[in-house]
Design a protein around this motif. Structure first.
Motif, mmCIF file in Angstrom:
data_model
loop_
_atom_site.group_PDB
_atom_site.id
_atom_site.type_symbol
_atom_site.label_atom_id
_atom_site.label_comp_id
_atom_site.label_asym_id
_atom_site.label_seq_id
_atom_site.Cartn_x
_atom_site.Cartn_y
_atom_site.Cartn_z
ATOM 1 N N GLY A 23 -52.685 -23.361 19.614
ATOM 2 C CA GLY A 23 -53.237 -22.402 18.664
ATOM 3 C C GLY A 23 -54.747 -22.483 18.593
ATOM 4 N N TRP A 24 -55.266 -23.715 18.577
ATOM 5 C CA TRP A 24 -56.715 -23.908 18.486
ATOM 6 C C TRP A 24 -57.430 -23.360 19.721
ATOM 7 C CZ3 TRP A 24 -60.381 -24.327 15.254
ATOM 8 C CH2 TRP A 24 -61.630 -24.809 15.644
ATOM 9 N N ILE A 25 -56.873 -23.626 20.902
ATOM 10 C CA ILE A 25 -57.524 -23.167 22.135
ATOM 11 C C ILE A 25 -57.485 -21.643 22.230
ATOM 12 C CG2 ILE A 25 -57.437 -23.236 24.664
ATOM 13 C CD1 ILE A 25 -56.247 -26.115 24.323
ATOM 14 N N LEU A 29 -49.984 -21.600 15.254
ATOM 15 C CA LEU A 29 -50.108 -22.615 14.199
ATOM 16 C C LEU A 29 -48.964 -22.501 13.190
ATOM 17 C CD1 LEU A 29 -53.958 -22.580 13.490
ATOM 18 C CD2 LEU A 29 -52.648 -24.422 14.559
ATOM 19 N N ASP A 30 -48.554 -21.275 12.869
ATOM 20 C CA ASP A 30 -47.416 -21.084 11.963
ATOM 21 C C ASP A 30 -46.138 -21.681 12.559
ATOM 22 O OD1 ASP A 30 -49.008 -19.811 10.124
ATOM 23 O OD2 ASP A 30 -48.425 -17.778 10.704
ATOM 24 N N LEU A 31 -45.954 -21.488 13.877
ATOM 25 C CA LEU A 31 -44.782 -22.068 14.549
ATOM 26 C C LEU A 31 -44.824 -23.595 14.473
ATOM 27 C CD1 LEU A 31 -44.526 -19.875 17.791
ATOM 28 C CD2 LEU A 31 -42.918 -19.899 15.874
ATOM 29 N N ALA A 32 -46.005 -24.150 14.698
ATOM 30 C CA ALA A 32 -46.153 -25.607 14.642
ATOM 31 C C ALA A 32 -45.844 -26.128 13.245
ATOM 32 C CB ALA A 32 -47.575 -26.004 15.053
ATOM 33 N N GLU A 33 -46.338 -25.433 12.230
ATOM 34 C CA GLU A 33 -46.105 -25.881 10.858
ATOM 35 C C GLU A 33 -44.624 -25.858 10.512
ATOM 36 O OE1 GLU A 33 -48.404 -25.162 6.733
ATOM 37 O OE2 GLU A 33 -47.387 -23.392 7.531
ATOM 38 N N SER A 34 -43.924 -24.804 10.948
ATOM 39 C CA SER A 34 -42.484 -24.733 10.648
ATOM 40 C C SER A 34 -41.729 -25.883 11.301
ATOM 41 C CB SER A 34 -41.913 -23.389 11.115
ATOM 42 O OG SER A 34 -41.981 -23.270 12.523
ATOM 43 N N GLY A 35 -42.213 -26.351 12.466
ATOM 44 C CA GLY A 35 -41.568 -27.470 13.136
ATOM 45 C C GLY A 35 -41.900 -28.821 12.517
ATOM 46 N N LEU A 36 -43.026 -28.899 11.786
ATOM 47 C CA LEU A 36 -43.475 -30.184 11.247
ATOM 48 C C LEU A 36 -43.211 -30.353 9.759
ATOM 49 C CD1 LEU A 36 -46.868 -30.417 13.153
ATOM 50 C CD2 LEU A 36 -44.953 -31.997 13.398
ATOM 51 N N LYS A 37 -42.902 -29.265 9.059
ATOM 52 C CA LYS A 37 -42.702 -29.362 7.605
ATOM 53 C C LYS A 37 -41.617 -30.359 7.205
ATOM 54 C CE LYS A 37 -44.592 -25.387 5.206
ATOM 55 N NZ LYS A 37 -44.317 -24.117 4.493
#
Length: 489
Positions: free
Chosen positions: A127-129, A143-151
């Motif tokens: 997401g950052w790149i 980033l939203d996908l990453a957050e859903s996986g880490l919550k």
């Protein structure tokens, strides 16, 4: 075990010095006797230590070696981690295309392994790149996908990284209050578990940077109100606004001081240099040119030690701005030619350094520094200034509405005003006065000349009046009309 510890350090446990102490236990003769699989894991740990020590080139070389050898051994998880770390090393150097290739491959391999948490961690980098490559919407989506996986996890470091990245993306759209909200959330998340982590320092620097941008916007409003007719309520607004401006600057410097302490604890030169550049910008905003110059030089020297082209370029841009400030202030004891040429030299070096990276906005900022130098009171080379503004415009996205876009717009406006003045003077020299009387032409000429002479004479009305043999009253009237003097001055 050493590689496992490296992964834990990457997740926030201890710091790179622990890895270095463990690596020193493996003597050359022991390494030669190792099975290939163990040797590659040791090289992976060394690569991570290089990343942590800001030696991206050495890390990339080690990880490339591991990836080439690993194709024979076929350990998917090791290859996933190698691509992940290699992508991050390229990102540190501003090599975003190469970084994205490695990160996408790491995500593909992690998905095949059904490693959900590792996939989410990789997506933060992806997401950052994407954001750095000018795709902010895609960056936010990933980033939203990453957050859903880490919550569901307790990986506070990764969750803080997501908030920090969102803050950077939102900041570029000019939504500074929302960006500050994200950075404050990141600071809170990091501080819960990692009170001395480098990423906490990074979030503090970002929050301080946004506070500086908010303070600059506030100062513009203060200056506009101060130029209005003197009214009691306006005076109170200006006084209250100035107090808030000072408070924001003080808060930003306090956050930078705390970030500097954390970076010093980790002996992180790049982070320390970033703190110095941001503090230097704040000092320059408040008129302390010497302090800004000193901070910029220290940042450049630190960046040189790590061959950090991004930080070196940012330091040179700040040095150029400081030299331009000396020219614009027209200090009586200043050698204007020396400062003007120093500003140009620093800006040109910033351009060369930025072009060693794929950071488009860094290059755009260096172009604007060069354009500002061409437009300063010493050179006044408007064609040259326009050339560099046009180059910067090619690199700044139409969606960007942050400080860089504002800086470009202000420089464009200054060039346009100067061009109109040149056209007016050229027309007069050829006898084309339109319907104006000679008295009107004389008055318009005074409106062009008097502000320029006022700047060159140290902003002293009496000296302008004496130099041009005009009344101080007329000088004040013209300066007020130009918005350079407030009513009553």
């Amino acid at each position: 075990m050493v590689l496992c510890v490296a992964e834990w350090v990457d997740a926030g446990y201890s710091d790179h010095r622990l890895i270095e102490n463990l690596l020193q236990k493996f003597l050359p003769e022991q390494r030669r006797a190792m099975p290939m699989s163990d040797y590659l894991r040791l090289r992976m740990a060394e690569a991570f230590a290089c990343i942590a020590k800001e030696d991206a080139d050495a890390a990339i070389a080690l990880l490339q070696f591991v990836l080439q050898a690993e194709r024979e051994l076929n350990d998917p998880r090791l290859m996933t981690l190698a691509h992940f770390w290699k992508g991050r090393a390229h990102r540190k150097k501003g090599e975003y295309d190469a970084a994205l290739r490695d990160i996408i491959e790491a995500r593909r391999l992690a998905t095949r392994l059904h490693a959900a948490k590792l996939t989410a961690l990789i997506q933060i980098q992806e997401g950052w790149i994407n954001f750095q490559l000018g795709r902010p919407k895609e960056g936010l989506r990933v980033l939203d996908l990453a957050e859903s996986g880490l919550k569901p996890t307790d990986d506070w470091l990764a969750l803080g990284n997501i908030e920090s990245a969102r803050g950077r993306i939102v900041r570029r759209s000019g939504e500074y209050a929302q960006a500050l909200h994200h950075f404050d959330r990141a600071v809170t998340i990091y501080a819960q578990r990692y009170p001395n982590h480098r990423n906490l320092a990074r979030a503090l620097v970002n929050a301080a940077y946004v506070k500086r941008l908010i303070a600059l916007q506030l100062r513009k409003r203060i200056d506009l109100r101060a130029a209005e007719a003197g009214k009691t309520d306006t005076d109170r607004e200006v006084s209250g606004g100035h107090g808030r401006y000072i408070r924001l600057c003080r808060e930003a410097l306090d956050q930078l001081h705390r970030a500097g302490e954390i970076y010093a604890h980790h002996q992180h030169h790049g982070g320390t240099g970033t703190v110095l550049v941001n503090a230097g910008q704040l000092h320059l905003d408040q008129g302390d040119i010497d302090r800004a110059t000193h901070e910029a030089l220290k940042a450049y020297e630190l960046a040189q030690q790590k061959h950090d082209h991004i930080l070196m370029a940012r330091a040179r841009v700040l040095q150029s701005a400081a030299e331009n400030a000396r020219v614009e202030e027209q200090l009586e004891d200043a050698d204007l030619a020396l400062h003007a040429n120093s500003a140009r030299q620093h800006a040109e070096e910033a351009i060369q350094l930025a072009q060693h990276t794929e950071n488009r906005r860094l290059t755009a900022g260096a172009y604007l520094a060069r354009g500002s130098t061409a437009a300063n009171d010493f050179f006044q080379d408007w064609d040259e200034a326009k050339k560099y503004v046009d180059l910067a415009a090619l690199l700044i996205s139409p969606d960007d509405r942050d400080h860089l876009w504002e800086e470009m717009a202000m420089l464009k406006s200054r060039i346009l005003r100067a061009s109109k003045i040149d056209d007016t003077l050229r027309a007069w020299s050829e006898g084309m006065l339109g319907n104006k009387t000679f008295q009107q032409v004389t008055e318009e000429f005074a409106e062009i000349v008097i502000p320029k002479v006022w700047i060159r004479e140290g902003r002293k009305v009496s000296r302008v009046a004496q130099r041009l043999s005009v009344s101080p009253k007329k000088v004040r009237r013209i300066l007020r009309n130009a918005g350079l003097l407030a009513a009553g001055e």
